[in-house]
Design a protein around this motif. Structure first.
Motif, PDB file in Angstrom:
ATOM      1  N   TRP A  54      10.179   5.706  29.844  1.00  0.00           N
ATOM      2  CA  TRP A  54       8.754   5.463  29.656  1.00  0.00           C
ATOM      3  C   TRP A  54       8.212   6.121  28.387  1.00  0.00           C
ATOM      4  O   TRP A  54       7.155   5.736  27.884  1.00  0.00           O
ATOM      5  CB  TRP A  54       7.966   6.003  30.853  1.00  0.00           C
ATOM      6  CG  TRP A  54       7.847   5.030  31.985  1.00  0.00           C
ATOM      7  CD1 TRP A  54       8.635   4.960  33.095  1.00  0.00           C
ATOM      8  CD2 TRP A  54       6.888   3.967  32.120  1.00  0.00           C
ATOM      9  NE1 TRP A  54       8.226   3.930  33.908  1.00  0.00           N
ATOM     10  CE2 TRP A  54       7.152   3.303  33.345  1.00  0.00           C
ATOM     11  CE3 TRP A  54       5.825   3.521  31.322  1.00  0.00           C
ATOM     12  CZ2 TRP A  54       6.398   2.223  33.791  1.00  0.00           C
ATOM     13  CZ3 TRP A  54       5.080   2.439  31.783  1.00  0.00           C
ATOM     14  CH2 TRP A  54       5.366   1.803  32.990  1.00  0.00           C
ATOM     15  N   GLN A 161      15.617  -7.339  34.107  1.00  0.00           N
ATOM     16  CA  GLN A 161      14.880  -7.957  33.004  1.00  0.00           C
ATOM     17  C   GLN A 161      13.963  -9.059  33.522  1.00  0.00           C
ATOM     18  O   GLN A 161      12.831  -9.212  33.060  1.00  0.00           O
ATOM     19  CB  GLN A 161      15.857  -8.525  31.976  1.00  0.00           C
ATOM     20  CG  GLN A 161      16.596  -7.480  31.168  1.00  0.00           C
ATOM     21  CD  GLN A 161      17.592  -8.089  30.193  1.00  0.00           C
ATOM     22  OE1 GLN A 161      17.656  -9.313  30.054  1.00  0.00           O
ATOM     23  NE2 GLN A 161      18.366  -7.247  29.524  1.00  0.00           N
ATOM     24  N   PHE A 164      10.883  -7.275  35.495  1.00  0.00           N
ATOM     25  CA  PHE A 164       9.955  -6.402  34.770  1.00  0.00           C
ATOM     26  C   PHE A 164       9.740  -6.791  33.312  1.00  0.00           C
ATOM     27  O   PHE A 164       8.727  -6.412  32.721  1.00  0.00           O
ATOM     28  CB  PHE A 164      10.458  -4.946  34.823  1.00  0.00           C
ATOM     29  CG  PHE A 164      10.535  -4.376  36.203  1.00  0.00           C
ATOM     30  CD1 PHE A 164       9.391  -3.947  36.860  1.00  0.00           C
ATOM     31  CD2 PHE A 164      11.745  -4.274  36.861  1.00  0.00           C
ATOM     32  CE1 PHE A 164       9.457  -3.420  38.139  1.00  0.00           C
ATOM     33  CE2 PHE A 164      11.829  -3.751  38.146  1.00  0.00           C
ATOM     34  CZ  PHE A 164      10.676  -3.315  38.782  1.00  0.00           C
ATOM     35  N   ASP A 167      11.336  -5.443  27.709  1.00  0.00           N
ATOM     36  CA  ASP A 167      10.874  -4.226  27.058  1.00  0.00           C
ATOM     37  C   ASP A 167      10.236  -3.225  28.025  1.00  0.00           C
ATOM     38  O   ASP A 167       9.772  -2.173  27.606  1.00  0.00           O
ATOM     39  CB  ASP A 167       9.867  -4.577  25.955  1.00  0.00           C
ATOM     40  CG  ASP A 167      10.495  -5.411  24.849  1.00  0.00           C
ATOM     41  OD1 ASP A 167      11.664  -5.133  24.506  1.00  0.00           O
ATOM     42  OD2 ASP A 167       9.833  -6.332  24.342  1.00  0.00           O
ATOM     43  N   HIS A 168      10.178  -3.570  29.295  1.00  0.00           N
ATOM     44  CA  HIS A 168       9.599  -2.655  30.284  1.00  0.00           C
ATOM     45  C   HIS A 168      10.612  -1.548  30.601  1.00  0.00           C
ATOM     46  O   HIS A 168      11.819  -1.805  30.683  1.00  0.00           O
ATOM     47  CB  HIS A 168       9.260  -3.435  31.556  1.00  0.00           C
ATOM     48  CG  HIS A 168       8.396  -2.692  32.519  1.00  0.00           C
ATOM     49  ND1 HIS A 168       8.893  -1.692  33.336  1.00  0.00           N
ATOM     50  CD2 HIS A 168       7.072  -2.778  32.803  1.00  0.00           C
ATOM     51  CE1 HIS A 168       7.916  -1.209  34.085  1.00  0.00           C
ATOM     52  NE2 HIS A 168       6.797  -1.857  33.779  1.00  0.00           N
ATOM     53  N   TYR A 170      11.465  -0.186  33.312  1.00  0.00           N
ATOM     54  CA  TYR A 170      12.274  -0.479  34.496  1.00  0.00           C
ATOM     55  C   TYR A 170      13.132  -1.714  34.306  1.00  0.00           C
ATOM     56  O   TYR A 170      14.024  -1.978  35.121  1.00  0.00           O
ATOM     57  CB  TYR A 170      11.376  -0.658  35.718  1.00  0.00           C
ATOM     58  CG  TYR A 170      10.598   0.576  36.103  1.00  0.00           C
ATOM     59  CD1 TYR A 170      11.085   1.851  35.821  1.00  0.00           C
ATOM     60  CD2 TYR A 170       9.356   0.471  36.736  1.00  0.00           C
ATOM     61  CE1 TYR A 170      10.361   2.988  36.160  1.00  0.00           C
ATOM     62  CE2 TYR A 170       8.629   1.601  37.089  1.00  0.00           C
ATOM     63  CZ  TYR A 170       9.136   2.855  36.801  1.00  0.00           C
ATOM     64  OH  TYR A 170       8.417   3.981  37.143  1.00  0.00           O
ATOM     65  N   ARG A 172      14.450  -2.452  31.087  1.00  0.00           N
ATOM     66  CA  ARG A 172      15.236  -2.229  29.874  1.00  0.00           C
ATOM     67  C   ARG A 172      16.606  -1.652  30.206  1.00  0.00           C
ATOM     68  O   ARG A 172      16.733  -0.757  31.037  1.00  0.00           O
ATOM     69  CB  ARG A 172      14.481  -1.264  28.964  1.00  0.00           C
ATOM     70  CG  ARG A 172      15.067  -1.111  27.561  1.00  0.00           C
ATOM     71  CD  ARG A 172      14.306  -0.044  26.799  1.00  0.00           C
ATOM     72  NE  ARG A 172      12.858  -0.256  26.854  1.00  0.00           N
ATOM     73  CZ  ARG A 172      11.958   0.700  26.620  1.00  0.00           C
ATOM     74  NH1 ARG A 172      12.361   1.929  26.362  1.00  0.00           N
ATOM     75  NH2 ARG A 172      10.685   0.428  26.682  1.00  0.00           N
ATOM     76  N   VAL A 235       3.298  -0.446  27.794  1.00  0.00           N
ATOM     77  CA  VAL A 235       4.181  -1.602  27.988  1.00  0.00           C
ATOM     78  C   VAL A 235       3.363  -2.765  28.532  1.00  0.00           C
ATOM     79  O   VAL A 235       2.332  -2.576  29.168  1.00  0.00           O
ATOM     80  CB  VAL A 235       5.331  -1.289  28.966  1.00  0.00           C
ATOM     81  CG1 VAL A 235       6.238  -0.222  28.414  1.00  0.00           C
ATOM     82  CG2 VAL A 235       4.789  -0.878  30.332  1.00  0.00           C
ATOM     83  N   GLU A 236       3.840  -3.966  28.246  1.00  0.00           N
ATOM     84  CA  GLU A 236       3.179  -5.167  28.749  1.00  0.00           C
ATOM     85  C   GLU A 236       3.695  -5.477  30.148  1.00  0.00           C
ATOM     86  O   GLU A 236       4.905  -5.471  30.402  1.00  0.00           O
ATOM     87  CB  GLU A 236       3.467  -6.348  27.820  1.00  0.00           C
ATOM     88  CG  GLU A 236       2.773  -7.636  28.235  1.00  0.00           C
ATOM     89  CD  GLU A 236       3.094  -8.790  27.315  1.00  0.00           C
ATOM     90  OE1 GLU A 236       2.635  -9.911  27.594  1.00  0.00           O
ATOM     91  OE2 GLU A 236       3.821  -8.571  26.321  1.00  0.00           O
ATOM     92  N   ASN A 237       2.796  -5.733  31.063  1.00  0.00           N
ATOM     93  CA  ASN A 237       3.165  -6.057  32.435  1.00  0.00           C
ATOM     94  C   ASN A 237       3.395  -7.564  32.544  1.00  0.00           C
ATOM     95  O   ASN A 237       2.483  -8.353  32.341  1.00  0.00           O
ATOM     96  CB  ASN A 237       2.054  -5.618  33.391  1.00  0.00           C
ATOM     97  CG  ASN A 237       2.523  -5.581  34.831  1.00  0.00           C
ATOM     98  OD1 ASN A 237       3.709  -5.451  35.090  1.00  0.00           O
ATOM     99  ND2 ASN A 237       1.590  -5.698  35.753  1.00  0.00           N
ATOM    100  N   ARG A 262       9.740  -7.881  42.775  1.00  0.00           N
ATOM    101  CA  ARG A 262       9.020  -6.613  42.601  1.00  0.00           C
ATOM    102  C   ARG A 262       8.301  -6.281  43.895  1.00  0.00           C
ATOM    103  O   ARG A 262       7.816  -7.166  44.612  1.00  0.00           O
ATOM    104  CB  ARG A 262       8.016  -6.721  41.454  1.00  0.00           C
ATOM    105  CG  ARG A 262       8.682  -6.662  40.096  1.00  0.00           C
ATOM    106  CD  ARG A 262       7.693  -6.828  38.972  1.00  0.00           C
ATOM    107  NE  ARG A 262       6.873  -5.640  38.749  1.00  0.00           N
ATOM    108  CZ  ARG A 262       6.205  -5.414  37.603  1.00  0.00           C
ATOM    109  NH1 ARG A 262       6.290  -6.293  36.623  1.00  0.00           N
ATOM    110  NH2 ARG A 262       5.483  -4.337  37.464  1.00  0.00           N
ATOM    111  N   ASP A 313       6.582   1.933  40.286  1.00  0.00           N
ATOM    112  CA  ASP A 313       6.854   0.595  40.816  1.00  0.00           C
ATOM    113  C   ASP A 313       8.121   0.650  41.661  1.00  0.00           C
ATOM    114  O   ASP A 313       8.755   1.702  41.793  1.00  0.00           O
ATOM    115  CB  ASP A 313       7.018  -0.410  39.668  1.00  0.00           C
ATOM    116  CG  ASP A 313       6.485  -1.799  40.015  1.00  0.00           C
ATOM    117  OD1 ASP A 313       6.576  -2.175  41.204  1.00  0.00           O
ATOM    118  OD2 ASP A 313       5.993  -2.501  39.116  1.00  0.00           O
TER     119      ASP A 313
END
Length: 425
Positions: A54, A161, A164, A167-168, A170, A172, A235-237, A262, A313
């Motif tokens: 993170w 991937q 999430f 690039d997240h 969780y 990555r 990060v983008e969700n 998720r 998460d």
């Protein structure tokens, strides 16, 4: 004489008693959480930093920054560090995850005064030597290239991937091209920003006395601490798409299957109800998925479902490996078992068996002070209620058959489940 033909009396577990955690504050305001279980003259000391994925600005820097701490300091080479720990029968463990990084030392309690100065040196004076960095990068690259040839590894990477986003934190995973491009300077910058003199917590378990706390304070309590932890990287969700992902491998005999979605963290009000639902479906050896797909169909040696939870998460996952020609039928049987959970209440004896198994498994995971510390660590670091562990079994036993049906309909519908297959259909 004991009659071996008769099984011993069975008693259901309804509560668990755990040793209390004593919290001390060191001179530099670092909290030290102490679990004193005086069974053996050993202890485990763990320094925990908010310095996981993170907090990365460059991928993989958290992993390398932590692993490089033992590769050299201002006064010792990596060989000398290793020899010093060996001399005292101590063991060093360095790990980095999505949320946090940790430096762990195991040693005999009597050798704590000898081990602590070197631990402080690793935290405050690493030098990140170029040769050791290149060696670690090459070893990591070799392991990655081998792993990416394995269907199961690739399926897990693609699944995270998908849930999430690439690039997240969780979602990555380490990528060979990113590791090749990584520089020593980028790793040093992460250390300076997220680890060096940053706030951390200490969790010590085993045979620990007030004198040992004073020794820890004398070394780690004098490390200068900056105000505030390193900021997380925004990060983008993303929302997982509903399309199935298929990574074809024509030469592969088997397929690796991942199905899930998720979910939520341990603090969610549905956590325990979903935990029992998961256990019935695929959480233990006698689960419905195992009985159907392993015992009746013979498609696999093992299939399981679980609920990994992180700080921010969590997700639900079903995973197995099957012969390629059985891939689609296995997916159909997985959905069939979910539909049964959604429409038919669990029988009382099956539900009781699952609860007894989960209670026994929970108690069995608390045999040593180190295992107790691992359980407490989740509470301390993820801001869970103080009674999370002591009420764990009561919360499991409170789940009803109606709750299971409700959870299956709420969280396991086809529209919410994502599918990844590596191999072929």
């Amino acid at each position: 004489m004991v009659d071996r033909t008769q099984s011993p009396a069975f008693q259901a577990i309804h509560e668990v008693r755990l040793p209390a955690v004593k919290t001390h504050t060191l001179d530099n305001t670092v909290p030290l959480h102490r679990i004193d279980v005086d069974h053996q003259p050993v202890l485990r000391l763990e320094c925990i930093f908010d310095a996981g994925t993170w907090y990365e600005q460059v991928p993989a820097t958290a992993f390398f920054a932590v692993k490089m701490l033992s590769e050299g300091t201002r006064t010792r080479s990596s060989a000398q560090i290793s020899e010093y720990f060996d001399r005292y029968g101590a063991f060093l463990e360095l790990s980095s995850g999505p949320d946090r990084s940790s430096i762990v030392v195991y040693c005999l309690t009597k050798f704590l005064p000898d081990v602590l100065p070197l631990l402080r040196e690793l935290l405050t004076e690493p030098t990140f030597p170029e040769k050791e960095f290149d060696d670690l990068r090459n070893i990591t690259l070799q392991n990655l290239r081998v792993n990416y040839e394995k269907n199961a590894y690739l399926a897990s990477v693609l699944f995270r991937q998908k849930l999430f986003g690439l690039d997240h934190p969780y979602g990555r995973s380490q990528q060979p091209d990113q590791i090749e491009a990584l520089t020593r300077q980028q790793v040093v910058e992460f250390y300076q920003r997220a680890l060096h003199n940053r706030p951390f917590q200490i969790l010590v378990a085993g045979q620990v006395s007030e004198l040992d706390v004073a020794l820890i304070n004398r070394e780690l309590g004098q490390v200068p601490i900056q105000t505030g932890a390193a900021p997380i990287v925004p990060v983008e969700n993303v929302e997982a798409n509903g399309l199935a992902t298929l990574a074809e491998k024509p030469d592969s005999i088997q397929s690796s299957i991942r199905v899930g979605r998720r979910l939520f963290t341990r603090s969610h009000p549905d956590f325990f109800r979903m935990l029992v639902t998961n256990e019935i479906l695929g959480g233990y050896f006698g689960s419905r998925l195992m009985k159907n797909i392993r015992e009746e169909k013979g498609f696999t040696y093992g299939i399981s479902s679980n609920m990994p939870s992180f700080r921010r998460d969590g997700y639900f996952l079903i995973g197995t490996d099957v012969n390629k020609e059985n891939t689609q039928q296995t997916l159909d049987e997985i959905r069939k078992e979910i539909r049964i959970l959604q429409t038919e209440p669990v029988q009382a004896d099956e539900l009781e068996t699952v609860k007894n198994f989960m209670a026994g498994e929970f108690v069995g995971s608390l045999n040593t002070p180190f295992e107790i510390a691992d359980r407490y660590k989740v509470i301390l670091l993820d801001d869970l209620p103080a009674d999370f562990l002591t009420t764990y079994i009561q919360n499991l036993r409170a789940v009803s058959a109606e709750d299971v049906v409700q959870m299956a309909n709420l969280y396991l519908t086809d529209t919410h489940l994502s599918e990844v297959v590596v191999g072929g259909k």
